[in-house]
Write an enzyme that holds these catalytic residues in place. Sequence first.
Site, PDB file in Angstrom:
ATOM      1  N   HIS A 150     -20.688 -16.418 -49.434  1.00 44.64           N
ATOM      2  CA  HIS A 150     -19.363 -16.971 -49.170  1.00 44.64           C
ATOM      3  C   HIS A 150     -18.723 -17.575 -50.418  1.00 44.64           C
ATOM      4  O   HIS A 150     -17.493 -17.671 -50.517  1.00 44.64           O
ATOM      5  CB  HIS A 150     -19.472 -18.023 -48.064  1.00 44.64           C
ATOM      6  CG  HIS A 150     -18.184 -18.333 -47.380  1.00 44.64           C
ATOM      7  ND1 HIS A 150     -16.975 -17.773 -47.761  1.00 44.64           N
ATOM      8  CD2 HIS A 150     -17.890 -19.151 -46.339  1.00 44.64           C
ATOM      9  CE1 HIS A 150     -16.008 -18.238 -46.975  1.00 44.64           C
ATOM     10  NE2 HIS A 150     -16.545 -19.083 -46.111  1.00 44.64           N
ATOM     11  N   ASP A 363     -13.883   3.993 -43.317  1.00 45.44           N
ATOM     12  CA  ASP A 363     -14.326   5.380 -43.106  1.00 45.44           C
ATOM     13  C   ASP A 363     -15.089   5.819 -44.347  1.00 45.44           C
ATOM     14  O   ASP A 363     -14.499   6.074 -45.397  1.00 45.44           O
ATOM     15  CB  ASP A 363     -13.120   6.281 -42.860  1.00 45.44           C
ATOM     16  CG  ASP A 363     -13.505   7.733 -42.639  1.00 45.44           C
ATOM     17  OD1 ASP A 363     -14.705   8.055 -42.706  1.00 45.44           O
ATOM     18  OD2 ASP A 363     -12.591   8.554 -42.428  1.00 45.44           O
TER      19      ASP A 363
END
Length: 440
Positions: A150, A363
């Site tokens: 993070h 994708d």
Amino acid sequence: MAMEVEISSTETIKPSSPTPTHLKHFSLSLLDQLNAPVFSKLVYFYPHAPSISPTLKKSLSQILPLFYPFAGRIRGNLYVDCTDDGPVFVEARVNRSLEDVLKNPSDEVVRKFLSLDPRFCDTDSGRPLLVVQTSFFECGGLAIGLLFFHKIADAATMATFVTAWAAAARGSGNAVRSPELLTASSLYPPKDFLSNLQIPSGSEEKISTKRFVFDSSNVAALKAESAGKIGPTRVESVSALIWKLAAKAARSNALKKKPSVLFQSVNLRTRLDPQLPENSTGNIVGYFPVALPEEGGGEIDLRRSVEGLKRGLIEFCNGYVKKLQERENGCSAILERMKVFDRGDADTYTVTSWCRFPMQQADFGWGKPVWLATACLPFKNIVVLMDSGGGGGGVEAWVSLKNEDMAAFERDPELLAYASLNPPISFLQSGVDYLFVRSK
């Protein structure tokens, strides 16, 4: 038979070209320094994928020179040592089909596809900043689990990275835009006195994380119910409802009732003037608090909560964001702002919205994912909102509360009037809509 995810191999992925010497020292920003040392989590599920580990490894190696800090290791909460040690890449096999996951897509199940074991998250060379796990199902499906440290990545950064990696895997790497890596640290340079800052990496209490899905029709109904003079956004209305009912659950279990404060996240890239590029990396996020007087019965009013969120955002942009743009005072404004989080006299809740970020479009060459999941940070009273996989304006909320608070929250009739608790996932396959329903 219990679901088992068996690790078959582990390696580190080196960048396809070494990081130049003058880039070896990558400074964190002040905003990065103030973030907890934890991993943000994404898991992509695909119904059909070839045996593509070599493709994923090669394409990951190809984009790492553009995202060179992700191949390094953080030193002293000040900078990334761009050692080119590389992300950890784990391969695994699952003894069940993807259908079994989609029948019961809970937090406990999702975590099986994330390499949370310390042997992957804390290597001899230091903590990796990215950990990848590919898990292959018996049916030919695939899960790609990602852990982003993070301190170098917010939601927008994760979306930028995944978009670039997917494009490279499809063979479209030449179209990948170079990320803006230095924007945050140039605006808000790190402070040496924070080099040893100790930030908790989790709550001491036992935490339960559960997934609630608000479909588009229920979001519309909730927006109508919570509307004031100005109609709320879906994020505002869902945030207000969760806050109201989570605070109600906490009060039902508390010996002493405390005030309740909500912190709402804001992507600063679109709020600064001029706006920052959307592919600026790091933690370029702010939070504003909302604290409202309670109604006579001790409950937070839904409509007034939405109005508080709208008013809080306006005050945030007109005050704090303007101070951030003053070069000399920007860092001072950030440090001063941190004091609002120190509310020991109140129960605090934090809502982070990942809605509208293009993470769900990943994708890699075999179509978009059937589902994108997360697993909340190990803190109580944290909510992550995501676009519902069904599209059309729905919201998926991952809510982390203390165990006893979750027990009351998840049964609240007002919540269940708008949200479903962990419904199964449906997806299009060969032109037919398959809905996997729970076994009786």
